[in-house]
Structures are given as structure tokens and as C-alpha cells.
Scaffold this motif. Structure first.
Motif, PDB file in Angstrom:
ATOM      1  N   LYS A 147       0.837  -1.209   0.000  1.00 22.58           N
ATOM      2  CA  LYS A 147       0.000   0.000   0.000  1.00 22.58           C
ATOM      3  C   LYS A 147       0.873   1.261   0.000  1.00 22.58           C
ATOM      4  CE  LYS A 147      -3.719   2.531   0.496  1.00 22.58           C
ATOM      5  NZ  LYS A 147      -4.583   2.825  -0.626  1.00 22.58           N
ATOM      6  N   ALA A 179       2.218   1.879  -3.389  1.00 25.09           N
ATOM      7  CA  ALA A 179       1.172   2.426  -4.256  1.00 25.09           C
ATOM      8  C   ALA A 179       0.975   3.922  -3.990  1.00 25.09           C
ATOM      9  CB  ALA A 179      -0.137   1.668  -4.049  1.00 25.09           C
ATOM     10  N   ILE A 180       0.953   4.305  -2.726  1.00 24.85           N
ATOM     11  CA  ILE A 180       0.801   5.720  -2.365  1.00 24.85           C
ATOM     12  C   ILE A 180       1.955   6.536  -2.934  1.00 24.85           C
ATOM     13  CG2 ILE A 180       0.882   7.365  -0.442  1.00 24.85           C
ATOM     14  CD1 ILE A 180      -0.624   5.199   1.228  1.00 24.85           C
ATOM     15  N   THR A 207       3.999   5.797  -5.405  1.00 23.52           N
ATOM     16  CA  THR A 207       3.972   5.812  -6.869  1.00 23.52           C
ATOM     17  C   THR A 207       2.908   6.771  -7.383  1.00 23.52           C
ATOM     18  OG1 THR A 207       4.757   3.533  -6.949  1.00 23.52           O
ATOM     19  CG2 THR A 207       3.670   4.380  -8.929  1.00 23.52           C
ATOM     20  N   ASP A 208       1.711   6.673  -6.836  1.00 22.00           N
ATOM     21  CA  ASP A 208       0.600   7.518  -7.290  1.00 22.00           C
ATOM     22  C   ASP A 208       0.841   8.995  -7.005  1.00 22.00           C
ATOM     23  OD1 ASP A 208      -0.664   5.212  -8.128  1.00 22.00           O
ATOM     24  OD2 ASP A 208      -2.021   5.111  -6.400  1.00 22.00           O
ATOM     25  N   SER A 209       1.507   9.296  -5.886  1.00 23.78           N
ATOM     26  CA  SER A 209       1.724  10.687  -5.475  1.00 23.78           C
ATOM     27  C   SER A 209       3.105  11.214  -5.854  1.00 23.78           C
ATOM     28  CB  SER A 209       1.530  10.816  -3.962  1.00 23.78           C
ATOM     29  OG  SER A 209       0.249  10.381  -3.595  1.00 23.78           O
ATOM     30  N   HIS A 210       3.904  10.391  -6.531  1.00 26.24           N
ATOM     31  CA  HIS A 210       5.262  10.770  -6.941  1.00 26.24           C
ATOM     32  C   HIS A 210       6.113  11.208  -5.749  1.00 26.24           C
ATOM     33  CE1 HIS A 210       3.918  10.468 -11.065  1.00 26.24           C
ATOM     34  NE2 HIS A 210       2.887  11.226 -10.748  1.00 26.24           N
TER      35      HIS A 210
END
Length: 146
Positions: A94, A97-98, A100-103
Motif C-alpha cells: 500500500k 502504491a501511495i 507511486t501515485d503521489s510521486h
């Protein structure tokens, strides 16, 4: 997958401390701490609360490229805020993922308003690789009938 709590315990076993800076301190002070402690980012903490993160990337993009002075500019001007945090119950997957999604490259761990640690993308990648290697070893043993 391991949880953030398990990952922080592994980091604590290696005597890794979280270094912080206050938003009113000058950027040059943050750079000195990052250099001395060999870290790429610092959580920005005011009155016990994480209010942002300042990184080498912030310095490069918001000071050097903007022609600002690191001596006379407070950390609050360049820190990344609002800050995205996780708690100790999140999984490594998780968190990846955070990030990666938020750079993001650094993720503060906060529980009950208290800063417990700072995870880097490197911490998460190392753990993910270790878990995959362990799974491969278990599958190979299963296939061999061990």
C-alpha cells in the motif's frame, strides 16, 4: 507482505533515527542536517506535528532554479505540504502504491499525531525484493519436495 510497523522495527534495529527540522529554520540548516546524516529528506515538524517534508529535490527545484538564497529562506517556503502520511498498520504494498501515485520518495509514518519514522522508496523496494526472494525460495523447495 509486512506492515509499516514491522518495517520500522527492522530499521530501528539498525539504529536509524528520524531527523527533523522546524519550518522556521533556514534552508541551509536543513541542508547541513541532510548532509551530516546522509539523508535525502527531512520531515518538517512544528509543535510536535508533521507539517511537511523538505527534500534535496525541493532544494534543487525551489531554491537553485528560482534564484533564492538558502541562507535567508525558511524551510516553510520550499517544503512539500500538505504532507501525505501513513500509519503503522499499512502494508508495504500500500505504501508503494501511495508513493507511486503521489510521486513521493519519502513517506512519514505517524501514529496518534506522533512521528514514528520516515520510509524511503528504497526501504520499500528492498523489502519487496526480499519478500519476493523468500517466496521464490519457498516455491523452489516445494517443487523439489523438500
Amino acid at each position: 507482505m509486512k506492515t509499516v510497523a514491522e518495517l520500522l522495527k527492522l530499521k530501528a534495529d539498525k539504529h536509524q533515527q528520524v531527523h527533523t527540522i522546524a519550518s522556521h529554520q533556514m534552508i541551509v540548516e536543513a541542508l547541513k542536517v541532510m548532509a551530516e546524516k546522509n539523508v535525502g529528506a527531512l520531515p518538517v515538524v512544528d509543535n510536535g506535528q508533521v507539517v511537511g517534508v523538505v527534500s534535496e529535490r525541493d532544494y534543487a527545484r525551489k531554491v537553485v532554479l528560482m534564484g533564492r538564497s538558502s541562507v535567508g529562506t525558511p524551510v516553510s517556503v520550499i517544503m512539500s505540504a500538505p504532507v501525505i502520511t501513513v500509519d503503522t498498520h499499512q502494508s508495504v504494498e500500500k505504501c508503494m502504491a501511495i508513493m507511486t501515485d503521489s510521486h513521493l520518495r519519502h513517506l512519514p509514518v505517524v501514529e496518534n499525531g506522533q512521528l514514528l519514522g520516515l520510509l524511503s522508496i528504497g526501504d520499500l523496494v528492498k523489502e519487496s525484493i526480499a519478500e519476493q526472494a523468500s517466496l521464490i525460495q519457498q516455491l523452489e523447495q516445494y517443487i523439489r519436495g523438500e
